[in-house]
Design a protein around this motif. Structure first.
Motif, PDB file in Angstrom:
ATOM      1  N   LYS A  81       0.769  -1.147  -0.050  1.00 19.38           N
ATOM      2  CA  LYS A  81      -0.036   0.143  -0.023  1.00 19.38           C
ATOM      3  C   LYS A  81       0.782   1.234  -0.011  1.00 19.38           C
ATOM      4  CE  LYS A  81      -0.667   0.720   4.998  1.00 19.38           C
ATOM      5  NZ  LYS A  81      -1.699   0.865   6.069  1.00 19.38           N
ATOM      6  N   SER A  82       2.199   1.212   0.120  1.00 17.98           N
ATOM      7  CA  SER A  82       2.972   2.300   0.228  1.00 17.98           C
ATOM      8  C   SER A  82       3.627   2.512  -1.251  1.00 17.98           C
ATOM      9  CB  SER A  82       4.123   2.180   1.303  1.00 17.98           C
ATOM     10  OG  SER A  82       4.947   1.102   0.959  1.00 17.98           O
ATOM     11  N   GLN A  83       3.444   1.549  -2.085  1.00 16.27           N
ATOM     12  CA  GLN A  83       3.900   1.700  -3.382  1.00 16.27           C
ATOM     13  C   GLN A  83       3.359   2.785  -3.923  1.00 16.27           C
ATOM     14  OE1 GLN A  83       6.564  -0.165  -4.473  1.00 16.27           O
ATOM     15  NE2 GLN A  83       6.432  -1.103  -2.347  1.00 16.27           N
ATOM     16  N   ASP A  84       3.879   3.284  -5.423  1.00 19.80           N
ATOM     17  CA  ASP A  84       3.574   4.561  -6.087  1.00 19.80           C
ATOM     18  C   ASP A  84       2.212   3.903  -6.901  1.00 19.80           C
ATOM     19  OD1 ASP A  84       5.820   5.356  -5.489  1.00 19.80           O
ATOM     20  OD2 ASP A  84       6.799   4.979  -7.399  1.00 19.80           O
ATOM     21  N   PHE A  85       1.800   2.862  -7.377  1.00 20.53           N
ATOM     22  CA  PHE A  85       0.543   2.632  -7.900  1.00 20.53           C
ATOM     23  C   PHE A  85      -0.591   2.866  -6.878  1.00 20.53           C
ATOM     24  CE2 PHE A  85       1.748  -1.378  -6.436  1.00 20.53           C
ATOM     25  CZ  PHE A  85       0.473  -1.922  -5.782  1.00 20.53           C
ATOM     26  N   VAL A  86      -0.370   2.634  -5.735  1.00 17.49           N
ATOM     27  CA  VAL A  86      -1.570   2.860  -4.804  1.00 17.49           C
ATOM     28  C   VAL A  86      -1.589   4.445  -4.556  1.00 17.49           C
ATOM     29  CG1 VAL A  86      -2.292   2.501  -2.418  1.00 17.49           C
ATOM     30  CG2 VAL A  86      -1.163   0.475  -3.642  1.00 17.49           C
ATOM     31  N   VAL A  87      -0.431   5.187  -4.448  1.00 20.19           N
ATOM     32  CA  VAL A  87      -0.546   6.533  -4.302  1.00 20.19           C
ATOM     33  C   VAL A  87      -1.022   7.154  -5.391  1.00 20.19           C
ATOM     34  CG1 VAL A  87       1.051   8.664  -4.018  1.00 20.19           C
ATOM     35  CG2 VAL A  87       1.453   6.602  -2.674  1.00 20.19           C
ATOM     36  N   ALA A  88      -0.950   6.762  -6.581  1.00 22.74           N
ATOM     37  CA  ALA A  88      -1.442   7.217  -7.857  1.00 22.74           C
ATOM     38  C   ALA A  88      -3.184   6.955  -7.830  1.00 22.74           C
ATOM     39  CB  ALA A  88      -0.740   6.740  -8.966  1.00 22.74           C
ATOM     40  N   ALA A  89      -3.518   5.678  -7.446  1.00 18.57           N
ATOM     41  CA  ALA A  89      -4.913   5.618  -7.438  1.00 18.57           C
ATOM     42  C   ALA A  89      -5.679   6.403  -6.482  1.00 18.57           C
ATOM     43  CB  ALA A  89      -4.961   4.039  -6.995  1.00 18.57           C
ATOM     44  N   ARG A  90      -4.978   6.628  -5.349  1.00 16.73           N
ATOM     45  CA  ARG A  90      -5.700   7.503  -4.382  1.00 16.73           C
ATOM     46  C   ARG A  90      -5.742   9.084  -5.045  1.00 16.73           C
ATOM     47  NH1 ARG A  90      -2.454   5.632   0.118  1.00 16.73           N
ATOM     48  NH2 ARG A  90      -3.246   3.886   1.149  1.00 16.73           N
ATOM     49  N   ALA A  91      -4.754   9.483  -5.745  1.00 10.86           N
ATOM     50  CA  ALA A  91      -4.783  10.831  -6.070  1.00 10.86           C
ATOM     51  C   ALA A  91      -5.568  10.921  -7.230  1.00 10.86           C
ATOM     52  CB  ALA A  91      -3.175  11.129  -6.709  1.00 10.86           C
ATOM     53  N   LEU A  92      -6.010   9.893  -8.048  1.00 11.88           N
ATOM     54  CA  LEU A  92      -7.093   9.708  -9.035  1.00 11.88           C
ATOM     55  C   LEU A  92      -8.513   9.614  -8.421  1.00 11.88           C
ATOM     56  CD1 LEU A  92      -5.220   7.702 -11.716  1.00 11.88           C
ATOM     57  CD2 LEU A  92      -5.715  10.174 -11.756  1.00 11.88           C
ATOM     58  N   GLY A  93      -8.615   9.477  -7.195  1.00  9.05           N
ATOM     59  CA  GLY A  93     -10.083   9.494  -6.551  1.00  9.05           C
ATOM     60  C   GLY A  93     -10.484   8.160  -6.331  1.00  9.05           C
ATOM     61  N   ALA A  94      -9.559   6.960  -6.493  1.00  6.38           N
ATOM     62  CA  ALA A  94     -10.073   5.781  -6.598  1.00  6.38           C
ATOM     63  C   ALA A  94     -10.560   5.387  -4.814  1.00  6.38           C
ATOM     64  CB  ALA A  94      -9.086   4.749  -6.785  1.00  6.38           C
ATOM     65  N   GLY A  95     -11.817   4.622  -4.555  1.00  2.00           N
ATOM     66  CA  GLY A  95     -12.428   4.546  -3.309  1.00  2.00           C
ATOM     67  C   GLY A  95     -11.355   3.272  -2.632  1.00  2.00           C
TER      68      GLY A  95
END
Length: 324
Positions: free
Chosen positions: A213-227
């Motif tokens: 959950k600390s990887q970049d793809f999770v940070v990117a998903a949060r920034a894009l508004g993913a629930g």
């Protein structure tokens, strides 16, 4: 002249760069080998390519395939129906192996080979269903606890530690003895082993999710508004599943051995059902006089457990890049 792409928002250049890099850069699991179509190979494609070259995986897969066919179509391996009382003859009890009875007869005059073939079904089904329940239950709790953290993680972790403090066989004996006769014996064994077997899967899934959950793809998903649901099951689950699959494969063999132990102790599969553990329990009293009725189901049990452990080791080596 076309306008340049507008930024994501004031003060967020790092976020825009992070999302761009995450989308354009290939994931670590997709680097390395190329698929035949020229596309980057995924982690699972690489693992399958590696597994096909491992003799240990091939041997274990062949053994497991034979066991599965034996479980679903036992009549392909023997023409004797062990559930038919007419096939048992007390006058031939403990008869040595012969052309018509490859493994001899047991104390009731029943064909040991036929019982061992039909016993594979219950033993393997118990292992498979127990593994499915523990993997689903432990995996769901693990991914929620690992992603949510805080109170949810603390509570589930403490509950898991309580289950870890219970010796598995002792706890299964207590459950089996309490509900024996009230629930179908096969279902009871599955539930008893599943209740005590999910914490290991929980811990492994939780640790994998905390790392992912600390990887970049999770940070990117949060920034894009993913629930939260989308992040957990669309992004974290596929990237945390590999160690869970390895443990589930190894645990399957362990659950088959645990069923045999419970049946041997008298709280597992009950007659008229057949399992390898029940056959071993029935033959133990006359082992010195007639060892074969115990040796043959024990050999089936050992080969089955060994096959699943070998497959789990091979899958672990294939899914772990550090071991390649």
């Amino acid at each position: 002249m076309s306008n340049p792409t507008p930024p994501l928002g004031p003060g967020l250049p790092e976020t825009q760069s992070l999302i761009t890099d995450t989308v354009t850069a290939p994931a670590p699991a997709q680097q390395g080998k190329k698929a035949k179509e020229g596309k980057p190979a995924s982690l699972w494609t690489d693992a399958w390519y590696d597994l096909r070259r491992r003799p240990m995986f091939i041997i274990s897969a062949i053994i497991i395939l034979i066991l599965l066919v034996m479980s679903f179509w036992p009549s392909l391996f023997t023409s004797i129906d062990p559930f038919n009382a007419r096939t048992c003859d007390l006058a031939t009890a403990r008869q040595v192996p012969s052309a018509g009875h490859l493994f001899g007869r047991d104390s009731l005059g029943c064909d040991v080979y036929a019982r061992a073939i039909y016993g594979a079904r219950n033993s393997i089904l118990i292992g498979v269903f127990t593994t499915i329940i523990t993997t689903v239950l432990g995996g769901l709790l693990g991914i929620v606890a690992g992603y949510r953290s805080g109170v949810v993680d603390t509570v589930t972790s403490r509950v898991t530690e309580i289950f870890f403090a219970i010796p598995p066989i002792l706890g299964a004996l207590l459950i089996g003895a309490t509900f024996r006769g009230k629930v179908n014996s096969i279902l009871l064994v599955i539930l008893a082993l599943a209740v005590l077997g999910w914490p290991m899967t929980f811990r492994i899934m939780r640790a994998a999710v905390i790392t992912a959950k600390s990887q970049d793809f999770v940070v990117a998903a949060r920034a894009l508004g993913a629930g939260a649901g989308r992040i957990m099951f669309r992004h974290l689950l596929p990237n945390s599943l590999a160690p869970v699959i390895v443990v589930a494969t190894i645990n399957l063999g362990g659950f088959i051995a645990a069923e045999a132990a419970l049946s041997f102790l008298g709280v597992g599969v009950a007659s008229p059902d057949i399992s390898w553990g029940l056959m071993i329990a029935d033959a133990r009293d006359r082992f010195l006089e007639a060892p074969l009725p115990l040796v043959f189901p024990a050999a089936f049990l050992c080969i089955t457990v060994l096959a699943f452990i070998m497959m789990g080791d091979a899958v672990r080596d294939a899914l772990d890049p550090k071991l390649r």
